[in-house]
Write a protein that holds these residues in place. Structure first.
Motif, PDB file in Angstrom:
ATOM      1  N   THR A  24       0.826  -1.204   0.000  1.00 16.88           N
ATOM      2  CA  THR A  24       0.000   0.000   0.000  1.00 16.88           C
ATOM      3  C   THR A  24       0.862   1.256   0.000  1.00 16.88           C
ATOM      4  O   THR A  24       0.616   2.200  -0.749  1.00 16.88           O
ATOM      5  CB  THR A  24      -0.958  -0.020   1.206  1.00 16.88           C
TER       6      THR A  24
ATOM      7  N   ARG B 297       2.235   1.803  -3.411  1.00 17.33           N
ATOM      8  CA  ARG B 297       1.217   2.409  -4.281  1.00 17.33           C
ATOM      9  C   ARG B 297       1.061   3.902  -3.988  1.00 17.33           C
ATOM     10  O   ARG B 297       0.921   4.714  -4.898  1.00 17.33           O
ATOM     11  CB  ARG B 297      -0.115   1.671  -4.061  1.00 17.33           C
TER      12      ARG B 297
ATOM     13  N   ILE C 268      -3.206   7.096 -14.709  1.00 17.18           N
ATOM     14  CA  ILE C 268      -3.480   5.900 -13.897  1.00 17.18           C
ATOM     15  C   ILE C 268      -3.288   6.156 -12.395  1.00 17.18           C
ATOM     16  O   ILE C 268      -3.282   5.222 -11.607  1.00 17.18           O
ATOM     17  CB  ILE C 268      -2.646   4.676 -14.362  1.00 17.18           C
TER      18      ILE C 268
ATOM     19  N   ARG D 290      -4.943   6.671  -9.568  1.00 16.42           N
ATOM     20  CA  ARG D 290      -6.343   6.480  -9.166  1.00 16.42           C
ATOM     21  C   ARG D 290      -6.819   7.520  -8.174  1.00 16.42           C
ATOM     22  O   ARG D 290      -7.943   8.002  -8.254  1.00 16.42           O
ATOM     23  CB  ARG D 290      -6.519   5.093  -8.531  1.00 16.42           C
ATOM     24  N   GLU D 291      -5.958   7.822  -7.210  1.00 12.24           N
ATOM     25  CA  GLU D 291      -6.416   8.654  -6.111  1.00 12.24           C
ATOM     26  C   GLU D 291      -6.934  10.018  -6.585  1.00 12.24           C
ATOM     27  O   GLU D 291      -7.900  10.535  -6.040  1.00 12.24           O
ATOM     28  CB  GLU D 291      -5.269   8.829  -5.114  1.00 12.24           C
TER      29      GLU D 291
END
Lengths: 311, 205
Positions: free
Chosen positions: B49, B52, B132, B134-135
């Motif tokens: 995590t 990421r 890409i 996402r957040e």
């Protein structure tokens, strides 16, 4: 479920335990029997302890308007004017995870074990191992997984894997008042569907059929459609779903080739060094006229530079 | 040494090494998400995590500092006729037959090609990386765009990593180069041998 029943696991390149032979299950959703009551949505949120935000009406019966991290199933209402009969048809489809035999989410997921496929066919997300990258969304041919705003983890229908593992049917199946949703072995569900399709054909829906798309190896959630020749009528159900070639490239052949390429570049350098060898500058050249000509010093003066490397 | 020529100023060196450090971090965290065999690298960043979360910020910082570096060096990286000849004689290059090559200025054609490959890769990585991410950004784009971005991101990263492997190897191969980026200087003999046109320029001043 027992861990030996995990037959596929995200970001894992070796074989999974697969000697036990467990029958595949399937949920069959008969769109021709669905009355759009949304009891399945309620049962899903009840069983899974999900309380989605109360949203606003978008002027349709769809509520919420789309799947969310807290609404794992949503009824989608489509109005279709049948050009042959002239009838207005209300095509209602319960949207949610299709539990593909070849799941695009699992293929795309970079975190080992965050997405698993059980021997019975259920595809499950393990939020404990989810890193929140959203690759599953990129991989899914049905646009199903959703990242939660709250915890940045991906969620979707589990096919009530917790209920199924102890011999119960999924909550939505349990609650459906018209019997539009049934659950059992995949074989039995296909058989049940065949009976329904024969019935629909008798009633004039000659294109009625089963939606169990081959492009993803078949699914463990199947639909009986009145218009099986046009799945897209049902709120954009894909006509021919398959893992996108871009995803296959990205999470398929590119992975080993890229590692090989990088390894080969390092090895090529090493072997070049050992065969051709380094290029050194003859330090004598430094004393060539021109260089020294500018910096003549008295031979008695010794220039000492502390930074100069001593051989 | 007193007679040495300054090739890089302290700010240029710091800029280069800042980009280099960020590149290593971006590459390790990116590879962790690319291939399952390398997922273990995510441990270096505090788990999957955290990898990421951190990777896009590392990448964005790398891009900004790379942009500064690329602007500093852009004037020296225009390819000319000599460079094309140099590239045609790649066989002489890899067999250390430097005397057969056309005279090289501040940078040889290989270095210039590397410069432009890095510029291109960095731009592709930035744009595809934002898509890409996402957040903050992915929700604004369609699924096909995101899939294409994921593929391009991986492809550009692959080209970048291989290019940097070549870049690092060249620095090991050509003795005397490393000092240029570590202490800022090269010997006059080194300059005359590898970059004769540049050496002539510098010595004229």
């Amino acid at each position: 479920m027992a861990t030996q029943d995990v037959i596929a696991r995200s970001a894992t390149t070796t074989e999974r335990p697969s000697i036990r032979e467990i029958g595949e299950v399937a949920k069959l959703i008969d769109t021709s029997k669905c009355i759009g009551c949304k009891a399945c949505q309620v049962a899903c949120s009840e069983w899974n302890d999900l309380r989605d935000e109360v949203g606003t009406s978008h002027g349709t019966y769809d509520n919420p308007i789309d799947l969310t991290a807290e609404s794992w199933t949503v009824m989608k209402f489509a109005e279709y004017e049948n050009p042959q009969s002239g009838n207005l048809e209300w095509l209602i489809r319960k949207d949610g995870c299709m539990h593909c035999a070849e799941p695009g989410c699992l293929k795309a997921c970079p975190s080992p074990g965050a997405i698993v496929k059980y021997a019975n066919g259920i595809v499950d997300f393990n939020q404990d191992k989810c890193i929140g990258c959203g690759y599953c969304i990129t991989g899914c041919p049905f646009d199903v997984p959703r990242l939660s705003e709250k915890d940045k983890k991906a969620y979707k229908c589990t096919l009530c894997s917790d209920r199924v593992s102890v011999g119960l049917e999924p909550a939505c199946v349990k609650t459906c008042p018209t019997g539009a949703i049934v659950f059992g072995s995949k074989e039995d569900m296909k058989e049940h569907a065949a009976g329904r399709i024969a019935d629909l054909k008798e009633r004039g829906f000659d294109k009625a059929g089963l939606y169990d798309p081959d492009g993803v190896g078949g699914t463990h959630v199947m639909y009986v459609l009145h218009h099986a020749d046009q799945p897209s009528l049902y709120s954009e159900l894909p006509n021919e779903p398959a893992i996108s070639p871009l995803v296959s490239l990205w999470k398929g052949v590119a992975k080993p080739l890229a590692l090989l390429g990088m390894g080969a570049a390092v090895l090529a350098g090493f072997f070049h060094y050992t065969r051709v060898g380094p290029v050194r500058v003859e330090e004598d050249e430094a004393e060539a006229p021109g260089a020294t000509g500018v910096h003549q010093v008295d031979p008695a003066v010794h220039v000492v530079d502390p930074k100069e490397p001593r051989a | 040494m007193k007679h040495d020529i300054e090739r890089y100023t302290p700010s240029q060196r710091s800029n280069h090494w800042a980009v280099a450090i960020l590149f290593v971090l971006a590459a390790l965290s990116g590879l962790a998400l690319f291939h399952p065999a390398l997922f273990g690298l995510s441990g270096l960043f505090g788990g999957g995590t955290w990898t990421r979360i951190l990777h896009p910020f590392i990448g964005a910082a790398m891009f900004i500092l790379f942009l500064v570096l690329a602007l500093r060096f852009r004037a020296h990286n225009r390819l000319d006729a000599n460079d094309r000849q140099w590239l045609r004689q790649m066989n002489d290059v890899v067999h250390n037959r430097e005397e057969k090559l056309p005279p090289v200025g501040r940078y040889n054609a290989g270095q210039k090609v590397l410069y432009w490959v890095l510029v291109l890769c960095m731009l592709v990585l930035l744009v595809s990386g934002i898509l890409i991410w996402r957040e903050y950004f992915s929700s604004y784009f369609g699924i096909t765009t995101l899939r294409l971005a994921a593929v391009l991101h991986a492809a550009a990263a692959f080209v970048l990593i291989v290019s940097i492997i070549v870049h690092i190897y060249a620095a090991i191969w050509i003795k005397g180069s490393m000092g240029a980026m570590l202490y800022g200087t090269v010997s006059r003999a080194w300059a005359r041998k590898h970059h004769p046109a540049w050496a002539k320029d510098v010595e004229r001043k």
